[in-house]
Scaffold this active site. Structure first.
Site, PDB file in Angstrom:
ATOM      1  CB  ILE A 122      -0.966   0.009   1.225  1.00 19.49           C
ATOM      2  CG1 ILE A 122      -1.806  -1.286   1.250  1.00 19.49           C
ATOM      3  CG2 ILE A 122      -1.855   1.261   1.202  1.00 19.49           C
ATOM      4  CD1 ILE A 122      -2.592  -1.581  -0.025  1.00 19.49           C
ATOM      5  CD  GLU A 147      -2.985   3.616 -10.165  1.00 19.55           C
ATOM      6  OE1 GLU A 147      -4.001   3.789 -10.836  1.00 19.55           O
ATOM      7  OE2 GLU A 147      -2.383   4.525  -9.580  1.00 19.55           O
TER       8      GLU A 147
HETATM    9  C1  LIG Z   1       5.503  -0.366  -5.060  1.00 21.56           C
HETATM   10  C2  LIG Z   1       4.081  -0.826  -5.159  1.00 21.56           C
HETATM   11  C3  LIG Z   1       3.058   0.047  -4.816  1.00 21.56           C
HETATM   12  C4  LIG Z   1       1.724  -0.384  -4.846  1.00 21.56           C
HETATM   13  N1  LIG Z   1       0.738   0.457  -4.399  1.00 21.56           N
HETATM   14  C5  LIG Z   1      -0.525  -0.050  -4.205  1.00 21.56           C
HETATM   15  C6  LIG Z   1      -1.541   0.720  -3.543  1.00 21.56           C
HETATM   16  O1  LIG Z   1      -1.333   1.890  -3.187  1.00 21.56           O
HETATM   17  N2  LIG Z   1      -2.735   0.142  -3.293  1.00 21.56           N
HETATM   18  C7  LIG Z   1      -3.017  -1.137  -3.674  1.00 21.56           C
HETATM   19  O2  LIG Z   1      -4.125  -1.597  -3.411  1.00 21.56           O
HETATM   20  N3  LIG Z   1      -2.095  -1.896  -4.324  1.00 21.56           N
HETATM   21  C8  LIG Z   1      -0.856  -1.384  -4.590  1.00 21.56           C
HETATM   22  N4  LIG Z   1       0.115  -2.147  -5.215  1.00 21.56           N
HETATM   23  C9  LIG Z   1      -0.218  -3.498  -5.638  1.00 21.56           C
HETATM   24  C10 LIG Z   1      -0.231  -3.674  -7.147  1.00 21.56           C
HETATM   25  O3  LIG Z   1      -1.364  -3.049  -7.700  1.00 21.56           O
HETATM   26  C11 LIG Z   1      -0.156  -5.192  -7.411  1.00 21.56           C
HETATM   27  O4  LIG Z   1       1.175  -5.578  -7.127  1.00 21.56           O
HETATM   28  C12 LIG Z   1      -0.531  -5.547  -8.816  1.00 21.56           C
HETATM   29  O5  LIG Z   1      -1.908  -5.322  -9.036  1.00 21.56           O
HETATM   30  C13 LIG Z   1      -0.236  -7.022  -9.138  1.00 21.56           C
HETATM   31  O6  LIG Z   1      -0.647  -7.863  -8.124  1.00 21.56           O
HETATM   32  P1  LIG Z   1       0.365  -8.950  -7.515  1.00 21.56           P
HETATM   33  O7  LIG Z   1       1.608  -8.231  -7.151  1.00 21.56           O
HETATM   34  O8  LIG Z   1      -0.328  -9.705  -6.468  1.00 21.56           O
HETATM   35  O9  LIG Z   1       0.713  -9.890  -8.744  1.00 21.56           O
HETATM   36  P2  LIG Z   1      -0.164 -11.102  -9.302  1.00 21.56           P
HETATM   37  O10 LIG Z   1      -1.570 -10.676  -9.491  1.00 21.56           O
HETATM   38  O11 LIG Z   1       0.086 -12.293  -8.457  1.00 21.56           O
HETATM   39  O12 LIG Z   1       0.489 -11.322 -10.728  1.00 21.56           O
HETATM   40  C14 LIG Z   1       1.707 -12.013 -10.939  1.00 21.56           C
HETATM   41  C15 LIG Z   1       1.933 -12.095 -12.436  1.00 21.56           C
HETATM   42  O13 LIG Z   1       0.856 -12.852 -13.040  1.00 21.56           O
HETATM   43  C16 LIG Z   1       0.238 -12.077 -14.063  1.00 21.56           C
HETATM   44  N5  LIG Z   1      -1.190 -12.405 -14.124  1.00 21.56           N
HETATM   45  C17 LIG Z   1      -2.081 -12.431 -13.101  1.00 21.56           C
HETATM   46  N6  LIG Z   1      -3.288 -12.742 -13.548  1.00 21.56           N
HETATM   47  C18 LIG Z   1      -3.178 -12.913 -14.891  1.00 21.56           C
HETATM   48  C19 LIG Z   1      -4.086 -13.250 -15.947  1.00 21.56           C
HETATM   49  N7  LIG Z   1      -5.391 -13.465 -15.707  1.00 21.56           N
HETATM   50  N8  LIG Z   1      -3.598 -13.339 -17.210  1.00 21.56           N
HETATM   51  C20 LIG Z   1      -2.287 -13.106 -17.473  1.00 21.56           C
HETATM   52  N9  LIG Z   1      -1.377 -12.794 -16.514  1.00 21.56           N
HETATM   53  C21 LIG Z   1      -1.821 -12.689 -15.256  1.00 21.56           C
HETATM   54  C22 LIG Z   1       0.487 -10.634 -13.662  1.00 21.56           C
HETATM   55  O14 LIG Z   1       0.372  -9.758 -14.780  1.00 21.56           O
HETATM   56  C23 LIG Z   1       1.906 -10.712 -13.116  1.00 21.56           C
HETATM   57  O15 LIG Z   1       2.814 -10.711 -14.187  1.00 21.56           O
HETATM   58  C24 LIG Z   1       1.436  -1.701  -5.277  1.00 21.56           C
HETATM   59  C25 LIG Z   1       2.463  -2.564  -5.663  1.00 21.56           C
HETATM   60  C26 LIG Z   1       3.771  -2.139  -5.599  1.00 21.56           C
HETATM   61  C27 LIG Z   1       4.858  -3.115  -5.979  1.00 21.56           C
END
Ligand SMILES: Cc1cc2nc3c(=O)[nH]c(=O)nc-3n(C[C@H](O)[C@H](O)[C@H](O)COP(=O)(O)OP(=O)(O)OC[C@H]3O[C@@H](n4cnc5c(N)ncnc54)[C@H](O)[C@@H]3O)c2cc1C
Length: 380
Positions: free
Chosen positions: A157, A363
Site C-alpha cells: 500500500i 494499478e
Molecule cells: C511499489 C508498489 C506500490 C503499490 N501500491 C498499491 C496501492 O497503493 N494500493 C493497492 O491496493 N495496491 C498497490 N500495489 C499493488 C499492485 O497493484 C499489485 O502488485 C498488482 O496489481 C499485481 O498484483 P500482484 O503483485 O499480487 O501480482 P499477481 O496478481 O500475483 O500477478 C503475478 C503475475 O501474473 C500475471 N497475471 C495475473 N493474472 C493474470 C491473468 N489473468 N492473465 C495473465 N497474466 C496474469 C500478472 O500480470 C503478473 O505478471 C502496489 C504494488 C507495488 C509493488
C-alpha cells in the site's frame, strides 16, 4: 474539430509543474532514491502550488480540473522522479473512490481534511493473496449495530505508513462474491490498525510501501462509502480513470531518459567522434522519440475521453500499458546508449530503468490491461 494545442491555462500549468519538478524534485531525486526518505517537504510545497489532487472536485479542496491536466503534471513530475510522483499521486488515488461512491455528506467530511489541508491518504485494495484478482480479497467487514468490524491484511500500500486516511475495500457479504464488497473511509489512527513499512524495493524508493493489518477495527457504519456491495465496481471505476496517470508518468520517465541519452551521445567520444554521429545510435534515439510521441498522444486521447465521460476504459488501458511499456523500452535503450556508464548509479538512466518497471506492474499489471483491451475487442 481536431485540435492538438494546449490551452493557455494548460500551458501555464505545465510550465509551473515543470519548473517545480526541475527545481524542487530533480536535484534531490537520486538522494531520495538512495535513502528511501519520504518527500514530505516536496509534497507540502506541491500542495501549496495546487499541483496535487488535481482531479478532485474544488468543492472538496481538490484542483477541480480534468485528467488531461493531471497527466500533464504527472509527466513533468515523473521526468524528475517517478518515486516522488507515486507518493504524490497515491492520495488522489485514495480519494477517488470516496468521490465516486460517497454521499455529499461523506465527501465533505472525508475529502477536505486531506485535499484542502495537504494531508495524505492511501488506497487499500491489494492483499497478500489478491493482486490482479481483486475479487479474491479476504479482508472482512462485519456489521454490528451501527459499526463495521474490519479484519484482514492489505499490502503493497503506497502511503500506507504515512497516510491519515485509508480507503479500504473489504468483503461485506462473502456469498455475493465481487458483488459483496464495499469501500470504507477509515482514519489511519483507528485502534486495531498496524502499519509496517515493507522494506527495500527496486525503484520508486521515495514512495512508502506498507503492509496494513486490521484487527477488530471498529469503523462507524457512516464510513461505508455509498451502499454495501458497490465496492468492487467502484475499485474498477477508480482504476479505469487513475491508470492514465501511470501512462503519463511513463511518458515522463521515457522523456527524461531520451533527454539524458541525447546529451550523453553528443558528449561521449569514441572512434574520434561523438557517438551521436553513428547511425546505430541515431536510430535508437529516433525510435525512442517515436515511442514517446505516440505514448503521449495515447495518454492525452484517453484523458480527453475520460474528461468528457465518453467510453474510456479501453483507451485508458492502452495509455497505461503503452505508456509504461514505452518507459521500460526507452529507459533500457538509454542505459545501452550510455554503455558502462549507464550501469552506474552516478548516471540517472539506471534509476529510470528501475522506476519504469513498477509502472508496468501497479494499478493493474500490463497483462491485466491487455485483458481489458482484448475484452473490448472481442465483445459482440
Ligand atoms: C511499489 C508498489 C506500490 C503499490 N501500491 C498499491 C496501492 O497503493 N494500493 C493497492 O491496493 N495496491 C498497490 N500495489 C499493488 C499492485 O497493484 C499489485 O502488485 C498488482 O496489481 C499485481 O498484483 P500482484 O503483485 O499480487 O501480482 P499477481 O496478481 O500475483 O500477478 C503475478 C503475475 O501474473 C500475471 N497475471 C495475473 N493474472 C493474470 C491473468 N489473468 N492473465 C495473465 N497474466 C496474469 C500478472 O500480470 C503478473 O505478471 C502496489 C504494488 C507495488 C509493488
Amino acid at each position: 474539430m481536431l485540435d492538438f494545442s494546449l490551452s493557455d491555462e494548460q500551458k501555464a500549468l505545465r510550465d509551473l509543474a515543470r519548473e517545480f519538478a526541475q527545481n524542487e524534485i530533480a536535484p534531490v531525486a537520486q538522494q531520495l532514491d538512495r535513502t528511501g526518505e519520504y518527500p514530505f517537504e516536496i509534497l507540502k510545497k506541491a500542495h501549496k502550488l495546487g499541483l496535487l489532487n488535481l482531479t478532485i472536485g474544488e468543492a472538496y479542496g481538490g484542483g477541480g480540473v480534468g485528467w488531461l491536466e493531471a497527466c500533464i503534471v504527472a509527466e513533468e513530475f515523473a521526468a524528475a522522479c517517478a518515486g516522488v510522483t507515486t507518493a504524490a499521486n497515491a492520495t488522489e488515488l485514495a480519494l477517488t473512490p470516496i468521490e465516486l461512491a460517497g454521499s455529499e455528506e461523506q465527501k465533505h467530511k472525508f475529502i477536505p481534511p486531506i485535499a484542502r489541508d495537504g494531508s495524505l491518504a492511501a488506497f487499500c485494495v491489494t492483499e497478500p493473496g489478491a493482486g490482479s484478482d481483486v475479487a479474491s480479497i479476504r479482508t472482512r467487514a462485519v456489521k454490528r449495530g451501527d459499526e463495521y468490524i474490519l479484519n484482514g491484511t492489505k499490502h503493497f500500500i503506497t502511503n500506507g505508513d504515512v497516510a491519515q486516511l485509508l480507503s479500504v475495500l473489504a468483503v461485506t457479504d462473502p456469498e455475493k462474491k465481487h458483488r459483496g464488497m464495499s469501500f470504507f473511509a477509515v482514519p489511519a489512527d483507528t485502534p486495531g490498525i498496524t502499519r509496517t513499512h515493507m522494506g527495500e524495493k527496486m525503484g520508486h524508493r521515495a514512495s512508502d510501501t506498507s503492509e496494513i493489518v486490521f484487527e477488530d477495527v471498529h469503523v462507524p457504519a457512516a464510513n461505508l462509502l455509498g451502499s454495501e456491495g458497490v465496492g468492487f465496481k467502484v475499485a474498477m471505476e477508480t482504476f479505469d480513470r487513475t491508470r492514465i496517470g501511470i501512462g503519463a508518468a511513463g511518458v515522463g520517465v521515457a522523456r527524461a531518459a531520451l533527454e539524458a541519452s541525447i546529451k550523453f551521445a553528443k558528449e561521449r567520444q569514441q572512434f574520434g567522434q561523438p557517438i551521436a554521429n553513428f547511425q546505430g545510435i541515431q536510430f535508437m534515439l529516433a525510435d525512442m522519440a517515436m515511442k514517446i510521441e505516440t505514448a503521449r498522444l495515447a495518454v492525452y486521447y484517453a484523458a480527453w475521453l475520460t474528461d468528457r465521460n465518453l467510453a474510456y476504459a479501453y483507451a485508458t488501458a492502452i495509455a497505461k500499458a503503452y505508456g509504461s511499456d514505452v518507459a521500460m523500452q526507452v529507459a533500457t535503450d538509454a542505459v545501452q546508449i550510455h554503455g558502462g556508464y549507464g550501469y552506474m548509479a552516478d548516471y540517472k538512466v539506471e534509476k529510470y530503468m528501475r522506476d519504469a518497471k513498477l509502472l508496468q506492474i501497479y494499478e493493474g499489471t500490463n497483462q491485466v490491461q491487455r485483458i481489458v483491451i482484448a475484452r473490448t475487442l472481442l465483445k459482440d
